[in-house]
Design an enzyme around this catalytic site. Structure first.
Site, PDB file in Angstrom:
ATOM      1  N   PHE A 165      16.363 -19.929 -33.874  1.00  0.00           N
ATOM      2  CA  PHE A 165      15.023 -20.457 -34.130  1.00  0.00           C
ATOM      3  C   PHE A 165      13.979 -19.358 -34.279  1.00  0.00           C
ATOM      4  O   PHE A 165      13.164 -19.386 -35.197  1.00  0.00           O
ATOM      5  CB  PHE A 165      14.617 -21.391 -32.991  1.00  0.00           C
ATOM      6  CG  PHE A 165      15.296 -22.721 -33.060  1.00  0.00           C
ATOM      7  CD1 PHE A 165      14.967 -23.636 -34.042  1.00  0.00           C
ATOM      8  CD2 PHE A 165      16.278 -23.062 -32.150  1.00  0.00           C
ATOM      9  CE1 PHE A 165      15.592 -24.878 -34.118  1.00  0.00           C
ATOM     10  CE2 PHE A 165      16.907 -24.298 -32.209  1.00  0.00           C
ATOM     11  CZ  PHE A 165      16.567 -25.205 -33.192  1.00  0.00           C
ATOM     12  N   VAL A 204      24.697  -6.832 -33.029  1.00  0.00           N
ATOM     13  CA  VAL A 204      23.898  -5.645 -32.686  1.00  0.00           C
ATOM     14  C   VAL A 204      24.409  -5.091 -31.368  1.00  0.00           C
ATOM     15  O   VAL A 204      24.491  -5.815 -30.367  1.00  0.00           O
ATOM     16  CB  VAL A 204      22.398  -5.992 -32.604  1.00  0.00           C
ATOM     17  CG1 VAL A 204      21.593  -4.819 -32.059  1.00  0.00           C
ATOM     18  CG2 VAL A 204      21.882  -6.403 -33.985  1.00  0.00           C
ATOM     19  N   GLU A 246      22.648 -35.505 -22.091  1.00  0.00           N
ATOM     20  CA  GLU A 246      23.058 -35.978 -23.418  1.00  0.00           C
ATOM     21  C   GLU A 246      24.585 -35.997 -23.548  1.00  0.00           C
ATOM     22  O   GLU A 246      25.162 -36.942 -24.091  1.00  0.00           O
ATOM     23  CB  GLU A 246      22.405 -35.099 -24.501  1.00  0.00           C
ATOM     24  CG  GLU A 246      20.919 -35.395 -24.610  1.00  0.00           C
ATOM     25  CD  GLU A 246      20.104 -34.375 -25.400  1.00  0.00           C
ATOM     26  OE1 GLU A 246      18.974 -34.712 -25.771  1.00  0.00           O
ATOM     27  OE2 GLU A 246      20.568 -33.259 -25.638  1.00  0.00           O
ATOM     28  N   ALA A 282      13.059 -24.575 -28.144  1.00  0.00           N
ATOM     29  CA  ALA A 282      12.997 -24.196 -29.548  1.00  0.00           C
ATOM     30  C   ALA A 282      11.569 -23.867 -30.005  1.00  0.00           C
ATOM     31  O   ALA A 282      11.346 -22.890 -30.729  1.00  0.00           O
ATOM     32  CB  ALA A 282      13.578 -25.324 -30.398  1.00  0.00           C
TER      33      ALA A 282
HETATM   34  C1  FAD Z   1      22.978 -27.290 -26.067  1.00  0.00           C
HETATM   35  C2  FAD Z   1      21.521 -26.954 -26.174  1.00  0.00           C
HETATM   36  C3  FAD Z   1      20.582 -27.966 -26.317  1.00  0.00           C
HETATM   37  C4  FAD Z   1      19.239 -27.655 -26.438  1.00  0.00           C
HETATM   38  N1  FAD Z   1      18.338 -28.673 -26.604  1.00  0.00           N
HETATM   39  C5  FAD Z   1      17.040 -28.379 -26.811  1.00  0.00           C
HETATM   40  C6  FAD Z   1      16.098 -29.402 -27.078  1.00  0.00           C
HETATM   41  O1  FAD Z   1      16.447 -30.586 -27.091  1.00  0.00           O
HETATM   42  N2  FAD Z   1      14.817 -29.045 -27.330  1.00  0.00           N
HETATM   43  C7  FAD Z   1      14.418 -27.741 -27.321  1.00  0.00           C
HETATM   44  O2  FAD Z   1      13.262 -27.460 -27.594  1.00  0.00           O
HETATM   45  N3  FAD Z   1      15.279 -26.745 -27.057  1.00  0.00           N
HETATM   46  C8  FAD Z   1      16.579 -27.029 -26.801  1.00  0.00           C
HETATM   47  N4  FAD Z   1      17.468 -26.028 -26.548  1.00  0.00           N
HETATM   48  C9  FAD Z   1      16.978 -24.649 -26.439  1.00  0.00           C
HETATM   49  C10 FAD Z   1      16.772 -24.017 -27.796  1.00  0.00           C
HETATM   50  O3  FAD Z   1      17.885 -24.249 -28.621  1.00  0.00           O
HETATM   51  C11 FAD Z   1      16.525 -22.528 -27.589  1.00  0.00           C
HETATM   52  O4  FAD Z   1      15.366 -22.388 -26.813  1.00  0.00           O
HETATM   53  C12 FAD Z   1      16.359 -21.787 -28.901  1.00  0.00           C
HETATM   54  O5  FAD Z   1      17.548 -21.861 -29.656  1.00  0.00           O
HETATM   55  C13 FAD Z   1      15.979 -20.335 -28.671  1.00  0.00           C
HETATM   56  O6  FAD Z   1      15.851 -19.700 -29.903  1.00  0.00           O
HETATM   57  P1  FAD Z   1      16.165 -18.145 -30.027  1.00  0.00           P
HETATM   58  O7  FAD Z   1      15.843 -17.769 -31.436  1.00  0.00           O
HETATM   59  O8  FAD Z   1      15.521 -17.403 -28.935  1.00  0.00           O
HETATM   60  O9  FAD Z   1      17.721 -18.030 -29.766  1.00  0.00           O
HETATM   61  P2  FAD Z   1      18.929 -18.723 -30.529  1.00  0.00           P
HETATM   62  O10 FAD Z   1      18.481 -19.913 -31.284  1.00  0.00           O
HETATM   63  O11 FAD Z   1      19.981 -18.878 -29.500  1.00  0.00           O
HETATM   64  O12 FAD Z   1      19.385 -17.631 -31.585  1.00  0.00           O
HETATM   65  C14 FAD Z   1      19.941 -16.408 -31.190  1.00  0.00           C
HETATM   66  C15 FAD Z   1      20.503 -15.750 -32.426  1.00  0.00           C
HETATM   67  O13 FAD Z   1      20.835 -14.410 -32.138  1.00  0.00           O
HETATM   68  C16 FAD Z   1      22.154 -14.130 -32.581  1.00  0.00           C
HETATM   69  N5  FAD Z   1      22.651 -13.061 -31.730  1.00  0.00           N
HETATM   70  C17 FAD Z   1      22.844 -13.092 -30.396  1.00  0.00           C
HETATM   71  N6  FAD Z   1      23.265 -11.889 -29.965  1.00  0.00           N
HETATM   72  C18 FAD Z   1      23.320 -11.091 -31.032  1.00  0.00           C
HETATM   73  C19 FAD Z   1      23.692  -9.732 -31.244  1.00  0.00           C
HETATM   74  N7  FAD Z   1      24.055  -8.915 -30.240  1.00  0.00           N
HETATM   75  N8  FAD Z   1      23.661  -9.249 -32.502  1.00  0.00           N
HETATM   76  C20 FAD Z   1      23.294 -10.027 -33.539  1.00  0.00           C
HETATM   77  N9  FAD Z   1      22.937 -11.315 -33.399  1.00  0.00           N
HETATM   78  C21 FAD Z   1      22.935 -11.832 -32.161  1.00  0.00           C
HETATM   79  C22 FAD Z   1      22.876 -15.464 -32.458  1.00  0.00           C
HETATM   80  O14 FAD Z   1      24.029 -15.493 -33.277  1.00  0.00           O
HETATM   81  C23 FAD Z   1      21.784 -16.392 -32.944  1.00  0.00           C
HETATM   82  O15 FAD Z   1      21.743 -16.420 -34.340  1.00  0.00           O
HETATM   83  C24 FAD Z   1      18.817 -26.306 -26.411  1.00  0.00           C
HETATM   84  C25 FAD Z   1      19.759 -25.290 -26.262  1.00  0.00           C
HETATM   85  C26 FAD Z   1      21.103 -25.614 -26.135  1.00  0.00           C
HETATM   86  C27 FAD Z   1      22.116 -24.516 -25.971  1.00  0.00           C
END
Ligand code: FAD
Length: 465
Positions: free
Chosen positions: A19, A84, A179, A328
């Site tokens: 996200f 990374v 869920e 998210a």
């Molecule tokens: C099962 C589940 C249900 C959820 N339900 C909700 C909900 O209903 N409502 C809500 O608001 N939030 C929800 N969340 C939380 C929400 O999905 C997260 O807060 C959000 O995805 C965070 O975004 P982010 O970009 O920080 O990380 P992420 O979306 O996790 O993205 C991380 C990215 O980094 C990449 N990555 C990781 N490590 C490396 C590396 N070393 N090198 C290269 N790439 C890397 C991954 O592949 C991924 O593409 C849920 C989470 C989960 C797991």
């Protein structure tokens, strides 16, 4: 090593296609910069719907569109596949790795959005028996285990084994655990009823375990209680105030509120408790002196940058600021904020950038079809009204990825009808684990002299064909 340097304009490297990373990359579409998005997966992932992939409602493609496709029309964006493994803040270089080698991506600005993984609270050995719910791999593995448990229960040689296979334990009563438990209950009590000739799926036990006293503790108490009532109504047993102290292939051990330990024979355990920030947070903390919180998230400044590095932004689940939750919207708004700051700094070098202001749009969690809870400021909804909002919000989001039509079709099939159209699991997912378990038992029996070498049947062969 491959140097990944496409030109002389301002270079923005973005780590992560979740996200936060995707929001940052997309927000830079009309800015004169060169964006390189590096991710270890080739897709964006809508994590909130992972549980629907695990329980056969949606296909993986509907919630995980290819990042290249999403950014296809954004001419200033490049996508690099790789994990990374290092970030050199002094040299301004990112090092990512695949089996083919290491790619070096130089940058002028960096947005780190690598998210968080599952935490087993110091018990990583649980992971083998209780997969988490963070990736597409997790969801497909769980799909195989959940549907596989029903298949194996029908074949069980005795009632005890059948009961064990029909006991599902979900650890963690936040939105994901609620869920998951709700969906497994729907499978057992609605979707799969009548599909097996020798198994009454309604005998399944679905146990939801959490150390907290109520489910969904982040919601208003009235909504938590409504969710608990609905869960009980659909056949979920709540074990609240309880901690999981051991998980193995055949059982889960809990310690209840009275301190007594209880061992529950179980065929499927799902871990939906605890998160741990990407290890990249520690790597950045070591280079900047920024602190880490208990979940390994790195403290950022009000503008989401790191101390002494105004060119490095950390957003989403791996950053810590004002106790913002790991949701998210925090990641999306953080990614957009980082992109806007980069643009401001390019337009007016030295100009102050605005601090990050999070706009809370509310939270929601579904429990079963037509039942959800939603909290938006002072507005608190439950039941079908909340479920309608949940549906609208998720449809609106999926529009951005062109997956709306397929999702609507599959939701109609699952929610109005009784079927799940995405139940396919591989032989390996259903039988691979069982085969290992049988092979393990055979090794033990052989050690006791009960089985001669070579006696193992077909099932003890991990699926290779
Ligand atoms: C099962 C589940 C249900 C959820 N339900 C909700 C909900 O209903 N409502 C809500 O608001 N939030 C929800 N969340 C939380 C929400 O999905 C997260 O807060 C959000 O995805 C965070 O975004 P982010 O970009 O920080 O990380 P992420 O979306 O996790 O993205 C991380 C990215 O980094 C990449 N990555 C990781 N490590 C490396 C590396 N070393 N090198 C290269 N790439 C890397 C991954 O592949 C991924 O593409 C849920 C989470 C989960 C797991």
């Amino acid at each position: 090593m491959v140097a990944n340097n496409h030109g002389s304009t301002h270079r923005v490297a973005v780590i992560g296609s979740g996200f936060g990373g995707l929001a940052a990359a997309r927000s830079l579409a009309r800015v004169e910069v060169e964006v390189t998005l590096i991710s270890r997966t080739s897709h964006h992932l809508f994590q909130p719907l992972l549980y629907q992939v695990a329980t056969g409602v949606l296909s993986e493609g509907e919630i995980a569109p290819s990042t290249r496709d999403v950014l296809r029309r954004q001419r200033n964006a490049h996508v690099v596949l790789g994990k990374v493994v290092d970030i050199d803040l002094a040299r301004r270089q990112v090092y990512s790795r695949t089996v083919l080698g290491t790619t070096v991506t130089p940058y002028d600005s960096l947005v780190v959005a690598a998210g968080a993984g599952q935490s087993y609270f110091g018990n990583p050995q649980f992971a083998e028996f209780a997969p988490g719910m963070k990736t597409i791999d997790d969801a497909l593995e769980l799909r195989g285990r959940i549907f596989g448990a029903f298949e194996l229960a029908e074949l069980a040689p005795d009632e005890r084994e059948r009961e064990r296979l029909m006991t599902f334990v979900v650890v963690g009563a936040g939105p994901t655990g609620v869920e998951m438990a709700g969906q497994i209950a729907e499978l057992a009590h609605r979707t799969l009823v009548g599909a097996f000739r020798d198994l009454d799926t309604r005998t399944a036990r679905i146990l939801l375990v959490d150390g907290a006293e109520h489910v969904l503790p982040m919601f208003a108490p009235s909504l938590s209680l409504a969710a608990e009532a609905q869960l009980r109504d659909i056949g979920v047993t709540l074990h609240l105030g309880s901690r999981v102290v051991d998980v193995s292939a055949r059982q889960v051990t809990l310690v209840g509120p009275d301190g007594a330990a209880e061992t529950l024979p179980s065929g499927t355990c799902i871990w939906a408790a605890g998160v741990e920030a990407s290890p990249l947070a520690r790597l950045l903390a070591e280079q900047t002196g920024a602190s880490l919180d208990r979940a390994g998230r790195i403290a950022v400044g009000a503008d989401l940058t790191l101390p002494g590095h105004p060119e490095v932004y950390v957003v989403g689940d791996m950053m810590s600021l004002d106790a913002l939750p790991g949701v998210a919207q925090v990641a999306i708004q953080g990614g957009r904020h980082a992109a806007a700051s980069i643009r401001t700094r390019l337009d007016a070098p030295g100009a102050p950038v605005a601090p990050f202001r999070y706009r809370n749009k509310g939270s929601m969690a579904t429990i079963s079809r037509f039942h959800a809870v939603a909290e938006m400021g002072r507005v608190r909804l439950r039941g079908p009204a909340a479920w309608g909002i949940w549906l609208g919000v998720h449809l609106a989001y999926l529009v951005g990825f062109g997956n709306r039509a397929a999702a609507v079709f599959h939701w109609t099939v699952s929610f109005l009808g009784r079927r799940r159209s995405q139940r396919t699991s591989s032989y390996q997912q259903v039988f691979g684990r069982l085969a290992l378990e049988l092979a393990g038992r055979e090794v033990a029996a052989r050690a006791r002299g009960e089985v001669a070498a070579g006696d193992a049947g077909d099932d003890a062969q991990p699926a290779a064909s």
